[in-house]
Design an enzyme around this catalytic site. Structure first.
Site, short mmCIF file in Angstrom:
data_model
loop_
_atom_site.label_atom_id
_atom_site.label_comp_id
_atom_site.label_asym_id
_atom_site.label_seq_id
_atom_site.Cartn_x
_atom_site.Cartn_y
_atom_site.Cartn_z
N SER A 1 0.83 -1.19 0.00
CA SER A 1 0.00 0.00 0.00
C SER A 1 0.88 1.26 0.00
O SER A 1 1.69 1.44 -0.89
CB SER A 1 -0.97 -0.04 1.19
OG SER A 1 -1.98 0.91 1.03
N HIS B 1 -8.18 -5.34 0.44
CA HIS B 1 -6.94 -4.55 0.44
C HIS B 1 -6.00 -4.99 1.55
O HIS B 1 -4.81 -5.20 1.31
CB HIS B 1 -7.29 -3.07 0.60
CG HIS B 1 -6.10 -2.17 0.63
ND1 HIS B 1 -5.39 -1.84 -0.51
CD2 HIS B 1 -5.48 -1.52 1.65
CE1 HIS B 1 -4.39 -1.03 -0.19
NE2 HIS B 1 -4.43 -0.83 1.12
N ASP C 1 -9.87 -5.35 -4.34
CA ASP C 1 -9.33 -4.32 -3.45
C ASP C 1 -10.31 -3.15 -3.37
O ASP C 1 -10.61 -2.51 -4.37
CB ASP C 1 -7.97 -3.84 -3.98
CG ASP C 1 -7.21 -2.98 -2.99
OD1 ASP C 1 -7.85 -2.14 -2.32
OD2 ASP C 1 -5.98 -3.13 -2.90
#
Length: 271
Positions: A150, A247, A219
């Site tokens: 991320s 996610h 996601d």
């Protein structure tokens, strides 16, 4: 298993940045550090070295160094926006099982690291972690793979522009922080408020090492399309690993496929 929703709060608060950034609150809304340590690798039966090291602007950072007896290389892992390294035990176990040393560290303001987080600060922190591995632990760059999840993917990509890792892995990573804000909010505050902050796509154009992009179509925080765009920006040697799941939990929900795909990628670039 220890999975922390390390970016959801980030997305939810972006809507308020436009109002508060003028009064100096932008960084406090961009980052959500967690100071309390909730676990360490010993809960998974792994020994680790608790280390402290300094950045070039004098901030003292904390990290864990986990050695594999038959290591074929080392993973330098950059975590996401919130939480701290104590939420990474599952991740550490995965990489350790691949016969890899693992170094995880907390950005300034996270966990037991000093300072206050900023975008520039996270870059300095990643550079200091690289220096710890290459200078203190004498790890050759050709045996280090940068992995970022991320927000950590943007940080790892920034570092890869200026160092020579064996490879780079971007997991559930966005093109730019502004693009994530614009995706989630109709009034598109990203460009105005965040500008070119964490511009992963731009960093990729200056990276020469092989890159693997890992992303899930499910996601809900960082759109799958962003992962595809990053793949298109990567140079020769690029690979794409499509996983499934959320996610924050996709790497667990896709465990066998995720681990085997990464391991094959590591085999090709840790000779």
């Amino acid at each position: 298993m220890l999975i922390y929703g390390h970016n959801k709060v980030f997305i939810m608060t972006l809507a308020f940045i436009a109002v508060l950034s003028v009064s100096g609150c932008k960084n406090r809304l961009m980052f959500h550090p967690y100071e309390q340590m909730v676990a360490d690798p010993s809960v998974a039966g792994l020994s680790h070295e608790d280390v402290y090291f300094k950045t070039n602007d004098g901030v003292l950072l904390n990290g864990w160094w986990i050695v594999s007896p038959q290591a074929r290389g080392t993973v330098l892992f950059c975590h996401g926006n919130a939480g701290n390294i104590s939420f990474l035990v599952d991740t550490i176990v995965i990489f350790h099982s691949m016969n890899l040393n693992v170094f995880v560290f907390d950005y300034r303001g996270y966990g037991r690291s000093g300072g206050t987080p900023t975008e520039e600060g996270t870059y300095r922190d990643a550079a200091a972690a690289w220096n710890f591995l290459t200078v203190e632990k004498k790890m050759p760059p050709s045996k280090i793979i940068l992995v970022g999840r991320s927000l950590g993917g943007a940080i790892a990509a920034w570092l890869a522009q200026y160092r020579s890792p064996a490879a780079l892995v971007l997991e559930s990573t966005f093109t730019r922080a502004a693009d994530v804000a614009d995706f989630h909010y109709l009034f598109s505050p990203g460009e105005l408020v965040l500008g070119d902050a964490y511009d992963t796509a731009a960093y990729l154009s200056r990276i020469r090492c092989p890159v693997m992009v890992v992303h899930s179509p499910e996601d809900e925080i960082v759109p799958y399309e962003f992962g595809k765009q990053l793949y298109e920006r990567a140079g020769p040697g690029r690979e794409y690993l499509e996983i499934h799941g959320s996610h924050n939990g996709g790497f667990i929900q896709s465990m066998d496929y995720y681990a085997s795909g990464l391991s094959r990628f590591f085999d090709r670039h840790l000779r």
